[in-house]
Write an enzyme that holds these catalytic residues in place. Structure first.
Site, PDB file in Angstrom:
ATOM      1  CB  VAL A   1       1.773   0.099   4.714  1.00 34.06           C
ATOM      2  CG1 VAL A   1       0.449  -0.237   5.369  1.00 34.06           C
ATOM      3  CG2 VAL A   1       2.512   1.130   5.522  1.00 34.06           C
TER       4      VAL A   1
ATOM      5  CE  LYS B   1       3.969   1.972   8.289  1.00 28.11           C
ATOM      6  NZ  LYS B   1       4.045   3.420   8.374  1.00 28.11           N
TER       7      LYS B   1
ATOM      8  N   GLY C   1       7.058   3.927   3.782  1.00 25.96           N
ATOM      9  CA  GLY C   1       7.342   5.156   4.540  1.00 25.96           C
ATOM     10  C   GLY C   1       8.688   5.068   5.202  1.00 25.96           C
ATOM     11  CB  ALA C   2      10.289   7.414   7.529  1.00 26.80           C
TER      12      ALA C   2
ATOM     13  CG  LEU D   1      -2.040  -0.978   1.264  1.00 20.22           C
ATOM     14  CD1 LEU D   1      -2.760  -0.917   2.591  1.00 20.22           C
ATOM     15  CD2 LEU D   1      -3.013  -0.728   0.127  1.00 20.22           C
ATOM     16  N   GLY D   2       2.029   1.146   0.564  1.00 19.61           N
ATOM     17  CA  GLY D   2       2.867   2.331   0.616  1.00 19.61           C
ATOM     18  C   GLY D   2       4.163   2.024   1.338  1.00 19.61           C
TER      19      GLY D   2
ATOM     20  CG  ASP E   1       7.119  11.305   8.771  1.00 24.05           C
ATOM     21  OD1 ASP E   1       7.394  12.317   8.093  1.00 24.05           O
ATOM     22  OD2 ASP E   1       7.076  10.165   8.287  1.00 24.05           O
TER      23      ASP E   1
END
Ligand SMILES: *[C@@H]1O[C@H](CO)[C@@H](O)[C@H](O)[C@H]1NC(C)=O
Length: 702
Positions: free
Chosen positions: A528, A544, A523-524, A520-521, A637
């Site tokens: 996910v 995640k 990130g830092a 889904l994505g 963030d």
């Protein structure tokens, strides 16, 4: 001889006075004031500060501490009766922090200064220097100059109450409180209009624009010769309007208990009822309860029948007003509707579903909606069609089938079809009619809702500037609220046990995500994946996988996950569980429809209302994280990608708490982040919120 400018001398004198009054403080504070207040005398906003008394001690003037807050209002109250009944207050929209001072000054009159000396409130403009103040046994505080000329009196600036011997001239206003404990300006007013009518009306907040009256004294006169001139509450406790020809129009019943032995007051309550009360002065054996002499209007719900249909009525839009046993209004949202502001039970209700011709997409109304029947209920100003003759059954089904119709009311042989918002809602037992309100079956379809709102708001442009604005606004709002609440911070509850946090095995999560198939994505903190689990309301979860996490700190990981797990707020994404197996560390969240980023940068642009609502949501979430939850959590963030939106466009912050998790083994960078108390840390954390978002937006806003 040095030539001092007059002002300098005044200034010098003034400071001398200040110093003197400081020195004299202990004796001044405890002095029996007998009603008189001298220039320089002051009261401090503190828990047990001594108020000023009227000669008989019927009234006290001092600070009232607001419930659950460390804030105070200058107020006048009955001193001798057990239940504290406030009759006057000031600065309600700008309450005084602890340590503020209410002081009688020569040059500024009666003033309320904050702890840092900033002026919060003052008693009108003083033309000449104030010389003394006096609290009368009527409950009036008066400021006079050296010639005993009145400069100001509290009776001229009423709050929500009028007292015997008080007079209200034309254009005078009595304003209700917002709620029982919130003294800021509420939605109701008692006014004497220029045309001579004394009225009760609702106002728009915050603009203050007045809507139509829901009660009037009928002292209006076309020819002016007989119009109401002033509202008088005389010493005997009678409230009336005096016409220009001196005729009296009583608002009080013909006979009342004598004012020698009884207190009288007229208070505009926060629910819009204007009530005349009485209480025996001799409180022996009295439990401190005020008796009601008269409530105006007699039936506030029925009087709520306003011809022009502006404003929502006593209860807000889509709400229904019913009279309780004390003849005061109760407001309820109909089934399928809920309060727009959960803290304002007298406010607007919003539908929990979306309805309209486009949303119905040609499906029959019977398939999509059902009807809830409400006896004796009506929203008299929301009609768009009248069918006559009609039968009860036809009235019900014609609304159900009509995609424009939200409710219908049937009475005798006529059907009125109504549209949203349903305004001036009332339940009147004398009304033989029946209302039919349309409610969407089951859970509304989220996808559909999205299209609709975006269509509405699609006119507005959008660019990464907007994100800056929204986040900036959210942060500022957060800061504002935090600043307000800083003083009110309550002791966190310690030792909250594990919530409903589940500990998953790695295998379970592999299965749930079908082997981490749908990303889904990224990130830092990790990647996910979409997962399917029945523990989430919609069966969808976000898993995640934390990638660069610490090694030997299993304890800390669990502790931190617990901290995140204990958060619960409607503007935060809920953590459902975690997995901690060897080097596999994962956390499981609920999965929401979209992110703020996709929403803002998508093809359709949201409208301003929605944007501000989202900003407010983010601010609330941040406030909760920073100030209200058990352990202070700093996000570090905040960016559009981390703000998720649910089906109703509620902003939900995700990834909070991870910054701390991530930095568990990087103590050299994390000391400031992990600090919890003090101004500097707060500013630091604010920067942390603001800066990453700004840079991220400018670097990869789209
Ligand atoms: C107050 O008004 C009532 C009603 O008009 C009257 O009977 C009474 O005498 C008045 N009292 C005073 C003190 O003027």
């Amino acid at each position: 001889m040095p030539c001092f400018h007059h002002k300098t001398i005044m200034f010098f004198k003034w400071h001398l006075l200040c110093v003197l009054s400081l020195l004299l403080q202990p004796c001044l504070a405890t002095a029996q004031n007998n009603g008189t207040v001298r220039v320089g005398q002051y009261i401090s906003a503190a828990d047990n500060s001594q108020p000023w008394f009227s000669p008989s001690r019927d009234f006290a003037f001092g600070f009232h501490k607001l419930d659950n807050k460390d804030l105070f209002l200058p107020a006048i109250w009955y001193y001798k009766i057990p239940s504290k009944t406030i009759v006057w207050y000031a600065s309600a929209d700008n309450p005084a922090p602890r340590g503020s001072r209410l002081q009688l000054t020569a040059d500024r009159g009666l003033v309320l200064d904050g702890p840092d000396g900033q002026e919060l409130w003052k008693s009108g403009i003083t033309m000449s220097a104030a010389a003394s103040g006096f609290l009368y046994d009527e409950g009036n505080f008066l400021v006079a100059d050296a010639n005993s000329e009145m400069l100001w009196q509290s009776f001229d600036e009423p709050a929500d109450t009028l007292l015997p011997s008080q007079i209200m001239e034309r254009d005078g206003v009595v304003s209700s409180k917002r709620s029982q404990t919130d003294f800021s300006r509420g939605r109701f007013q008692f006014r004497l209009l220029q045309d001579g009518n004394a009225v009760l009306n609702t106002i728009n907040l915050p603009s203050g624009t007045a809507y139509d009256a829901y009660f009037w004294s009928n002292t209006y006169d076309q020819n002016r010769s007989n119009a109401g001139l002033r509202v008088v509450f005389n010493e005997s406790g009678y409230l009336y309007v005096v016409r220009e020809n001196n005729q009296r129009v009583l608002l009080t019943p013909e006979t009342i208990v004598p004012s020698q032995e009884n207190y009288h007051r007229a208070t505009l309550n926060f629910d819009g009822s204007f009530v005349l009360y009485t209480h025996p002065k001799n409180t022996n054996g009295n439990n401190g309860i005020w008796s009601v002499i008269r409530t105006m209007p007699d039936n506030i719900c029925v009087n709520n029948d306003i011809r022009e249909g502006l404003g929502g009525g006593i209860c807000g839009h889509n709400s229904i007003c019913t009279l309780n046993s004390l003849r005061r209004p109760n407001c309820t949202c109909p089934k399928g509707f809920s309060l727009l502001d959960p803290d304002d039970p007298y406010g607007n209700c919003k539908p929990d579903f979306i309805q309209g011709c486009e949303e119905d997409e040609g499906k029959s109304g019977e398939d999509l909606y059902y009807i809830e029947e409400l006896k004796s209920t009506d929203w008299p100003t929301s009609d768009f069609e009248r069918l006559t003759p009609s039968s009860r059954e036809d009235c019900e089904s014609s609304c159900l089938k009509d995609c424009l119709c939200s409710a219908s009311v049937f009475r005798i042989d006529t059907c009125w079809k109504k549209k949203l918002p349903l305004s001036y809602g009332k339940m009147d037992p004398d009304d033989g009619g029946t209302a039919f309100i349309k409610i969407r079956k089951g859970e509304a379809n989220g996808k559909k809702k999205r299209n609709i709102i975006i269509l509405v708001g699609s006119v507005l442009l959008g660019s990464s500037m907007f994100v800056n604005l929204i986040l900036g606004a959210a942060t500022c709002l957060g800061l504002l609220i935090v600043n307000q609440k800083k003083l009110t911070r309550t002791q966190p509850h310690e030792g909250v046990s594990h919530m409903n946090l589940r500990c998953f095995t790695y295998k379970e999560l592999v299965e749930a995500t079908h082997g981490f198939k749908e990303e889904l994505g990224r990130g830092a903190f990790g990647t996910v994946y979409k997962g399917f689990m029945d523990i989430a309301p919609n069966n969808l979860v976000a898993v995640k996988k934390l990638d660069r996490v610490f090694h030997d700190c299993e304890k800390e990981f669990k502790a931190e996950v617990n901290v995140i797990g204990q958060t619960h707020h409607r503007n935060l994404v809920q953590l459902l569980g975690f997995c901690d197996e060897g080097k596999n560390r994962l956390i499981v969240y609920e999965l929401l429809s979209g992110t703020l980023a996709s929403f803002l940068f998508g093809d359709c642009k949201p409208n301003w209302k929605l944007r501000t609502d989202i900003a407010m949501g983010i601010a609330r979430g941040l406030l909760y994280l920073h100030e209200e939850c058990c352990t202070q959590i700093i996000h570090c963030d905040i960016k559009p990608q981390n703000i998720l939106l649910d089906d109703y466009y509620n902003a939900r912050i995700s990834d909070f708490g991870l910054a701390k998790l991530l930095t568990l083994d990087q103590s050299h960078t994390s000391t400031a982040i992990r600090g919890t108390k003090g101004k500097d840390d707060w500013i630091f954390s604010l920067k942390m919120i603001l800066m990453p978002s700004m840079t991220l937006i400018s670097c990869r806003g789209l």
